[in-house]
Write a protein that holds these residues in place. Structure first.
Motif, short mmCIF file in Angstrom:
data_model
loop_
_atom_site.label_atom_id
_atom_site.label_comp_id
_atom_site.label_asym_id
_atom_site.label_seq_id
_atom_site.Cartn_x
_atom_site.Cartn_y
_atom_site.Cartn_z
N VAL A 96 0.84 -1.20 0.00
CA VAL A 96 0.00 0.00 0.00
C VAL A 96 0.88 1.26 0.00
CG1 VAL A 96 -1.63 1.36 1.38
CG2 VAL A 96 -2.00 -1.10 1.08
N MET A 97 1.92 1.25 0.81
CA MET A 97 2.82 2.40 0.86
C MET A 97 3.53 2.58 -0.48
SD MET A 97 4.07 1.80 4.80
CE MET A 97 5.55 2.75 4.69
N GLY A 98 3.89 1.48 -1.13
CA GLY A 98 4.50 1.55 -2.46
C GLY A 98 3.55 2.17 -3.48
N TRP A 99 2.27 1.78 -3.42
CA TRP A 99 1.27 2.36 -4.32
C TRP A 99 1.06 3.84 -4.05
CZ3 TRP A 99 -0.70 0.81 -8.76
CH2 TRP A 99 -0.67 -0.55 -9.08
N ILE A 100 1.07 4.22 -2.80
CA ILE A 100 0.92 5.65 -2.46
C ILE A 100 2.09 6.45 -3.03
CG2 ILE A 100 0.95 7.32 -0.55
CD1 ILE A 100 -0.74 5.21 1.04
N LEU A 101 3.30 5.93 -2.86
CA LEU A 101 4.47 6.62 -3.40
C LEU A 101 4.46 6.61 -4.93
CD1 LEU A 101 7.31 5.64 -0.92
CD2 LEU A 101 6.22 7.88 -1.23
N PHE A 102 3.93 5.55 -5.53
CA PHE A 102 3.77 5.52 -6.98
C PHE A 102 2.86 6.67 -7.41
CE2 PHE A 102 1.08 4.31 -10.59
CZ PHE A 102 2.04 4.14 -11.57
N THR A 103 1.74 6.83 -6.73
CA THR A 103 0.77 7.87 -7.07
C THR A 103 1.38 9.26 -6.92
OG1 THR A 103 -1.02 6.42 -6.35
CG2 THR A 103 -1.53 8.76 -6.56
N VAL A 104 2.10 9.47 -5.84
CA VAL A 104 2.75 10.76 -5.61
C VAL A 104 3.78 11.03 -6.70
CG1 VAL A 104 4.34 11.99 -4.06
CG2 VAL A 104 2.36 10.77 -3.12
N ASN A 105 4.60 10.04 -7.00
CA ASN A 105 5.66 10.24 -7.98
C ASN A 105 5.13 10.34 -9.40
OD1 ASN A 105 8.41 10.22 -6.67
ND2 ASN A 105 7.49 8.44 -5.71
N ILE A 106 4.13 9.57 -9.74
CA ILE A 106 3.61 9.60 -11.12
C ILE A 106 2.90 10.92 -11.38
CG2 ILE A 106 1.33 8.51 -10.87
CD1 ILE A 106 3.81 7.61 -13.61
N SER A 107 2.23 11.46 -10.35
CA SER A 107 1.55 12.74 -10.55
C SER A 107 2.57 13.86 -10.77
CB SER A 107 0.64 13.06 -9.37
OG SER A 107 1.39 13.26 -8.19
N ALA A 108 3.76 13.71 -10.21
CA ALA A 108 4.79 14.74 -10.37
C ALA A 108 5.40 14.73 -11.77
CB ALA A 108 5.88 14.55 -9.33
N ILE A 109 5.35 13.60 -12.47
CA ILE A 109 5.99 13.52 -13.80
C ILE A 109 4.99 13.21 -14.90
CG2 ILE A 109 8.20 12.80 -12.82
CD1 ILE A 109 7.58 9.98 -13.97
N ALA A 110 3.69 13.20 -14.60
CA ALA A 110 2.67 12.77 -15.56
C ALA A 110 2.72 13.56 -16.88
CB ALA A 110 1.28 12.87 -14.94
N GLU A 111 2.98 14.85 -16.81
CA GLU A 111 2.97 15.65 -18.04
C GLU A 111 4.14 15.30 -18.97
OE1 GLU A 111 5.21 17.83 -14.88
OE2 GLU A 111 3.17 17.09 -14.94
N ASN A 112 5.16 14.65 -18.45
CA ASN A 112 6.34 14.28 -19.26
C ASN A 112 6.26 12.86 -19.83
OD1 ASN A 112 7.52 16.79 -18.72
ND2 ASN A 112 8.38 16.03 -16.81
N ILE A 113 5.23 12.09 -19.47
CA ILE A 113 5.13 10.71 -19.92
C ILE A 113 4.41 10.66 -21.27
CG2 ILE A 113 4.20 8.42 -19.42
CD1 ILE A 113 4.44 9.11 -16.46
N ARG A 114 5.04 10.01 -22.21
CA ARG A 114 4.45 9.84 -23.55
C ARG A 114 4.47 8.34 -23.88
NH1 ARG A 114 4.32 14.94 -24.12
NH2 ARG A 114 5.99 16.36 -24.50
N PHE A 115 3.29 7.80 -24.14
CA PHE A 115 3.20 6.37 -24.47
C PHE A 115 3.00 6.17 -25.95
CE2 PHE A 115 1.98 6.32 -19.99
CZ PHE A 115 2.82 5.34 -19.53
#
Length: 132
Positions: free
Chosen positions: A113-132
């Motif tokens: 759960v803590m890993g998922w929370i940190l994933f959410t925090v970190n992905i929101s910080a870089i979301a605009e730079n992710i291109r799939f």
């Protein structure tokens, strides 16, 4: 850390396939329905998080404390959660339940759960730079 996360993700994924086949074929005769369901839960969570580890290994540079902590939480969470379930189920089926593993499973779940929370925090910080 990035390469380590990717390698662990691959190893966890391969082991999830092996353990899933072992559970479905090798353990089917010695486990009751409840034990088999618990074993399958461990395998499913292991595979889900193996895929997550590969995803975070591709997306994140692991340049900061939060991303490194996320990786460790996920790696250790899978180990404590899934592997404690495997140990509990197999030992119980053999008549020698390793009760000391009981508290390890929720600890692993908490780390996940803590890993998922940190994933959410970190992905929101870089979301605009992710291109799939």
């Amino acid at each position: 850390m990035k390469e380590f996360v990717l390698i662990v993700g691959g190893v966890y994924g391969a082991l999830a396939v092996i353990f899933g086949a072992f559970g479905a074929h090798g353990l089917k005769k010695i486990l009751n329905a409840e034990q088999l369901k618990s074993f399958e839960t461990g395998v499913k969570y292991q595979m889900y998080h193996a895929l997550l580890l590969i995803l975070v290994g591709v997306i994140f540079p692991f340049s900061g404390f939060s991303q490194n902590l996320m990786g460790w939480f996920l790696i250790l969470g899978v180990f404590f959660f899934s592997f404690s379930i495997y140990g509990l189920v197999i030992s119980a089926a053999r008549g020698r339940k390793m009760a000391f593993l009981g508290p390890v499973t929720p600890l692993g779940g908490l780390l996940l759960v803590m890993g998922w929370i940190l994933f959410t925090v970190n992905i929101s910080a870089i979301a605009e730079n992710i291109r799939f």
